[in-house]
Each structure stands twice: as structure tokens, then as C-alpha cells.
Design a protein around this motif. Structure first.
Motif, PDB file in Angstrom:
ATOM      1  N   ALA A  94       0.838  -1.201   0.000  1.00 53.93           N
ATOM      2  CA  ALA A  94       0.000   0.000   0.000  1.00 53.93           C
ATOM      3  C   ALA A  94       0.874   1.252   0.000  1.00 53.93           C
ATOM      4  N   ALA A  95       1.893   1.240   0.841  1.00 51.31           N
ATOM      5  CA  ALA A  95       2.767   2.409   0.974  1.00 51.31           C
ATOM      6  C   ALA A  95       3.509   2.685  -0.335  1.00 51.31           C
ATOM      7  N   GLN A  96       4.072   1.641  -0.923  1.00 47.75           N
ATOM      8  CA  GLN A  96       4.839   1.826  -2.163  1.00 47.75           C
ATOM      9  C   GLN A  96       3.969   2.390  -3.280  1.00 47.75           C
ATOM     10  N   LEU A  97       2.712   1.946  -3.347  1.00 48.65           N
ATOM     11  CA  LEU A  97       1.836   2.416  -4.421  1.00 48.65           C
ATOM     12  C   LEU A  97       1.552   3.904  -4.318  1.00 48.65           C
ATOM     13  N   THR A  98       1.483   4.443  -3.088  1.00 47.15           N
ATOM     14  CA  THR A  98       1.216   5.889  -2.967  1.00 47.15           C
ATOM     15  C   THR A  98       2.329   6.695  -3.639  1.00 47.15           C
ATOM     16  N   VAL A  99       3.558   6.159  -3.592  1.00 49.03           N
ATOM     17  CA  VAL A  99       4.699   6.849  -4.218  1.00 49.03           C
ATOM     18  C   VAL A  99       4.759   6.531  -5.714  1.00 49.03           C
ATOM     19  N   LEU A 100       4.654   5.236  -6.035  1.00 44.67           N
ATOM     20  CA  LEU A 100       4.742   4.781  -7.429  1.00 44.67           C
ATOM     21  C   LEU A 100       3.691   5.470  -8.300  1.00 44.67           C
ATOM     22  N   TYR A 101       2.474   5.610  -7.785  1.00 50.15           N
ATOM     23  CA  TYR A 101       1.373   6.212  -8.545  1.00 50.15           C
ATOM     24  C   TYR A 101       1.315   7.724  -8.375  1.00 50.15           C
ATOM     25  N   ARG A 102       2.239   8.282  -7.563  1.00 52.33           N
ATOM     26  CA  ARG A 102       2.208   9.725  -7.258  1.00 52.33           C
ATOM     27  C   ARG A 102       0.805  10.165  -6.858  1.00 52.33           C
ATOM     28  N   VAL A 103       0.229   9.457  -5.899  1.00 51.11           N
ATOM     29  CA  VAL A 103      -1.104   9.780  -5.406  1.00 51.11           C
ATOM     30  C   VAL A 103      -1.023  11.103  -4.639  1.00 51.11           C
ATOM     31  N   GLY A 104      -2.027  11.949  -4.808  1.00 51.25           N
ATOM     32  CA  GLY A 104      -2.077  13.212  -4.065  1.00 51.25           C
ATOM     33  C   GLY A 104      -2.545  12.955  -2.638  1.00 51.25           C
ATOM     34  N   ALA A 105      -3.329  13.883  -2.094  1.00 53.27           N
ATOM     35  CA  ALA A 105      -3.850  13.715  -0.746  1.00 53.27           C
ATOM     36  C   ALA A 105      -4.755  12.480  -0.717  1.00 53.27           C
ATOM     37  N   LEU A 106      -4.635  11.684   0.329  1.00 54.22           N
ATOM     38  CA  LEU A 106      -5.453  10.477   0.445  1.00 54.22           C
ATOM     39  C   LEU A 106      -6.780  10.831   1.106  1.00 54.22           C
ATOM     40  N   PRO A 107      -7.863  10.166   0.733  1.00 56.12           N
ATOM     41  CA  PRO A 107      -9.160  10.498   1.326  1.00 56.12           C
ATOM     42  C   PRO A 107      -9.237  10.052   2.798  1.00 56.12           C
ATOM     43  N   GLU A 108     -10.144  10.689   3.485  1.00 53.71           N
ATOM     44  CA  GLU A 108     -10.445  10.427   4.903  1.00 53.71           C
ATOM     45  C   GLU A 108     -10.535   8.925   5.224  1.00 53.71           C
ATOM     46  N   GLY A 109     -11.162   8.142   4.340  1.00 53.99           N
ATOM     47  CA  GLY A 109     -11.369   6.713   4.594  1.00 53.99           C
ATOM     48  C   GLY A 109     -10.060   5.961   4.813  1.00 53.99           C
ATOM     49  N   VAL A 110      -9.003   6.366   4.105  1.00 53.08           N
ATOM     50  CA  VAL A 110      -7.702   5.701   4.252  1.00 53.08           C
ATOM     51  C   VAL A 110      -7.152   5.950   5.661  1.00 53.08           C
ATOM     52  N   LEU A 111      -7.349   7.167   6.170  1.00 54.02           N
ATOM     53  CA  LEU A 111      -6.899   7.480   7.527  1.00 54.02           C
ATOM     54  C   LEU A 111      -7.628   6.620   8.559  1.00 54.02           C
ATOM     55  N   ARG A 112      -8.920   6.414   8.308  1.00 55.06           N
ATOM     56  CA  ARG A 112      -9.690   5.572   9.246  1.00 55.06           C
ATOM     57  C   ARG A 112      -9.247   4.112   9.160  1.00 55.06           C
ATOM     58  N   GLN A 113      -8.903   3.665   7.942  1.00 54.27           N
ATOM     59  CA  GLN A 113      -8.373   2.296   7.822  1.00 54.27           C
ATOM     60  C   GLN A 113      -7.073   2.153   8.621  1.00 54.27           C
TER      61      GLN A 113
END
Lengths: 204, 204, 204
Positions: A94-113
Motif C-alpha cells: 500500500a505504501a509503495q503504491l502511494t509513491v509509485l502512482y504519485r497519489v495526491g492527498a489520500l481520502p479520509e477513509g484511508v486514515l480511518r483504515q
């Protein structure tokens, strides 16, 4: 070939693996709230933890091959080590994909997960230190199932919100894959609890 | 600790689990032909069946822990219970997504998948009642493999049709995930048949 | 019921399965460099190999059921057969999707994945012929892990390139699914090596 009465090596290895998993959930929470520029350092930290987790699995496997007596069934020991490692694998992915895909701000739901994964780890890590005494393992299993049910609900809500609000299909795909891996991490925690429950049932 | 000659408890539990799975495929067919507004009630019915399926697995696992003699290898009994449960898990997941994603009318291919899942269940449920006698289990396995091959072909055709006709990527993603879970349910039926085949081979 | 000292049947079956997997990686390389019109014939060839692989698994399973003495633990033999088969399943799936989705030219990353799968097979196939002697199995395992790490890196690079360059979400989805199955094939090779490593550790 060692032949000690209780073979405490296994208990030490599982206690350590439990701490590694707990550390992993802390890094994940830091990552999902960090600015994108700060993510690579946190991904590197998760990769280290994942390698340490692999080393723990290998240590359990060699201990199995050189131990005449084991505290539980050999298959259960191997399975528990491998299930704990699954949690770190999913967190790292999960962590690597946020960098690999250059994801912007993550939605609230991810923080709750991420917050629920911390709670799951706060139940699992101390349970790993109680394998020798078998104390409180039923409470652990019940608590782990509650957290898993909550994680399922949070995942579904996050998924519905994503499909309701994100109109760019490629952006949606990227965030969905992060959500999916965090949900897999929650499932992996549940499978850890199920292995422990199986061990406790046989020993009681 | 019970010690009965044939331990009929296990056969009763598997017969019940086979019926739960069959009921699940009936609800799925109802759901894929229902108007979207009628889906939530059918999802709720599948959730009930899935919880009943979980209870069956737990009943098998506790019976294993308290039985001195079991009719088959303990691992095969645990595996069969868990494979049957996988079918209901996939059906529930597919059903929930139709509501969560607010999917409109489902394509023809999904209806054909649901019909094949009913056929797979119509082979599996009676086989579960013949575990004690081991009668006709080879016929079951052969039939299950035929249905699985047909399900594979239906899935591929449905997938090709979806990519040929759906130009909205997000709408495509939603329906693809439903197709994928129904294909997983078909694979899960095949794995049930493989476990039964393994049991029959050892006993013969 | 056969009772031969070393039961060479199993070694013959694994040597054959190793060759089938190696042939599969060759066909995959041919497919990813072929013009789209030439793909169906190569898919048909992979389907044949996959069926031959299924037949090998069934032959191992029946040999297990009729052998009183086996060269390794029965579970390890069954697991090794099934893990080898997983490689061919993933190759076949990737190949079929290129035709089903009418994918155009495949990106460079897919070619690099196919080349690494050939290297993994070139380590695995000869290792299958050395199961009887247990010679060089540690070297195999070390080499297999190196190839797997390289395959992971190639997969991630290919994924990042795809998301960077492909702006059509449906086209992206199609190629991503091919990349994913080839990555699964690489993971399946690693699991083959892990089973062999487990066997070697027990026997040493």
C-alpha cells in the motif's frame, strides 16, 4: 538439535514479530497523513520492517528444522509466522503504491483504515507475548474479530465514497488499490487471530 | 470428548453447509434479475446465509477439537468446511458490490454466471449428503469440473463483451468486479470438488 | 500399492513438470513479441501446456494415493506439484487476456517480465531434476530469490511507466491485468523455490 523443555525461542521470535507489525501500523498512519514529499522516507522505513519481518519468518522456519520439541504443532507455528508476515507485506505494498502512482492527498477513509490497523496491532502484539501462558487469547480473538468487522465497514464506506466522488477513472484506480491493500492487511490480522485461536483450542 | 463409531456429527454439518451454499446461489439468481431497488433485501438474505456459513465452519472446527475419532483426515475436514464457506463469501461480496456501487441493470453474462453457480450447487449439495457412503463422488467431481469449464468460458465471454461495449471506464470497473467475484465463486466450487475427490481417493 | 526403495516415479514427474513450465516461459516470450494476429496460436500452445501441467499434478496426486513410501513428506510433494502448476496457470491467463482484450503492442516492461520468467524457469527446471540427489538446491533457492527481486523491480517500473503514459483508462486496465498476471507468475516461481528449500532443510 536442541531439546529444551519449553523451547522459549519460538515465543521470543513471535513477540518480536508482533512488535514489528505494530511498528508497521505506526509508520502507515504517519504515511497516510504525511505530505506526498515525505512519503518516500516512510516507505523506506516500511521496507526495512518488511525485511525484518522476512528475517523473523526465516528464523522461525530454521528453528522448526532444528527443534525436536516445539511448543505447538509445527504447522501452526509456521502458519502463524507467515500470517504475521502477510500484514507487513500488505502495508508495504500500500505504501509503495502511494509513491509509485504519485497519489495526491489520500481520502479520509484511508486514515480511518490506518487507525483500525493500529488497533488490530495493539491487540495482536501483546497476544504474541502471551502464547506461552495462553492467557487472554480468547479475549484477543473476540477483539480482533470486532476490529475486523469495523475495518470491513470502513473499507466499504471508503469505496462507496470514492466511486461517488472521483470522476477520473485513473485517479480512482490508484486510490482503490491503496484501499484494497489496507483491507487485505486487516484481513491478514484476522487470519493471525484465527491461527492463535486454533492453537488455543487445541491446547485447552 | 466424544468417541462414536462413525461420528455422524460431521456428516450432518456438511449436509447443512451444502444446503446453505445451494440457498445462496438461489438468492444470487434472484438478485441479478431483480430491479436495483429490490437488491438490498436480497443482499441482507445473502449476509444471513454467509453468517450461517461461518457458524457451520466454527461448528466443524470445534467438533474437530473435541473428537477423538474423525471420519476423514482432520485437515481434509477443516479444508472442506473452509472451501464451502469460500463460495458464500464470494456470493456475498458480489451481491454487496451491486448495491455499494449502485450498479444499474446487469449484463446478460452475469445472469449466465448465476445460472451456472446454481448448477454447481445442485451437484455439490447432494454430494455433501453422500460423504458417509462415498457413493457417486467421482461422478460429482467429473460434473463439477465440466460446470467449472463452462463457467470459465461464460466469464471470458462476459468479460470480452463488457470491454467491447462499455466505454465508461468507471462503469466498466464496477461490473468487472461483480463478474470477477462470481468467477471466484465458480473456482471455489471447483476447489470443494477437489477436496472431496482427495478424500474419496484416500478412502478407496 | 507399490513399495520401491526411492520411488523414482515422483522424480520423473517433477522433472517433466519443470520442463513444461520452461516451455511455457518460451511460448510467453514468443507471444509478447508476436504481432497481435499471431497471438491466438501461441495462446493455444500455452493452453496445451497448461492442460499437460494439470495432468502432471493429477499424476502426482494419484501416485501419492498409491505409494506407501514417498521420497519426501506427502504434503510437500502435493504442494510442489501444485505450485509448479500455478506458474502455468498465470502464464495462460496473461496470454488469453492479450487476445480477449484485443491488446495492441505490449509495452517494453512486459518483454522484460517475460525475459525474467525465462530466467526463473532456467533455474527451476534443472532443480527439479536434482530433487533425488538434493544437489545444488540452496544455490537454486538463492538464485530464485534474486530473480524474484529483479522481477518485482521490473514490475513496479512497468506499472509506473504505464500510469505515466497511458491516458485511456480502459486501455490501461487491460495492460495492467497482463502485467499483474506476469508478476503473479514470478511470485509463483518464488513459491516453488520456497517449497524446495523447505524440503532440502528437512532432509539435510
Amino acid at each position: 538439535m536442541r531439546l529444551t523443555p519449553r523451547n522459549t525461542r519460538f515465543f521470543d521470535l513471535f513477540a518480536r514479530a508482533g512488535e514489528q507489525v505494530r511498528d508497521g501500523t505506526r509508520v502507515m498512519t504517519a504515511l497516510v497523513t504525511a505530505a506526498p514529499a515525505d512519503r518516500p522516507a516512510l516507505v523506506a522505513r516500511l521496507e526495512e520492517l518488511e525485511h525484518a519481518g522476512d528475517a523473523s519468518v526465516h528464523a522461525v522456519m530454521s528453528a522448526l528444522n532444528t527443534s525436536f520439541i516445539t511448543p505447538f504443532d509445527r504447522e501452526d507455528i509456521a502458519l502463524l509466522a507467515s500470517r504475521l508476515d502477510d500484514v507487513l507485506d500488505e502495508l508495504e505494498e500500500a505504501a509503495q503504491l502511494t509513491v509509485l502512482y504519485r497519489v495526491g492527498a489520500l481520502p479520509e477513509g484511508v486514515l480511518r483504515q490506518a487507525a483500525l490497523l493500529e488497533r488490530a496491532a495493539d491487540l495482536a502484539a501483546p497476544a504474541m507475548t502471551r502464547l506461552a501462558s495462553l492467557d487472554g487469547l480468547t479475549d484477543y480473538w473476540v477483539g480482533a474479530n470486532e476490529v475486523e468487522n469495523e475495518a470491513d465497514a470502513v473499507y466499504r464506506t471508503a469505496l462507496a465514497a470514492l466511486f461517488d466522488t472521483e470522476t477520473d477513472a485513473i485517479a480512482l484506480l490508484k486510490v482503490k488499490e491503496v484501499l484494497d491493500h489496507l483491507e487485505e492487511a486487516a484481513d491478514a490480522f484476522e487470519r493471525v487471530a484465527n491461527v492463535v485461536q486454533g492453537i488455543a483450542a487445541k491446547e485447552s
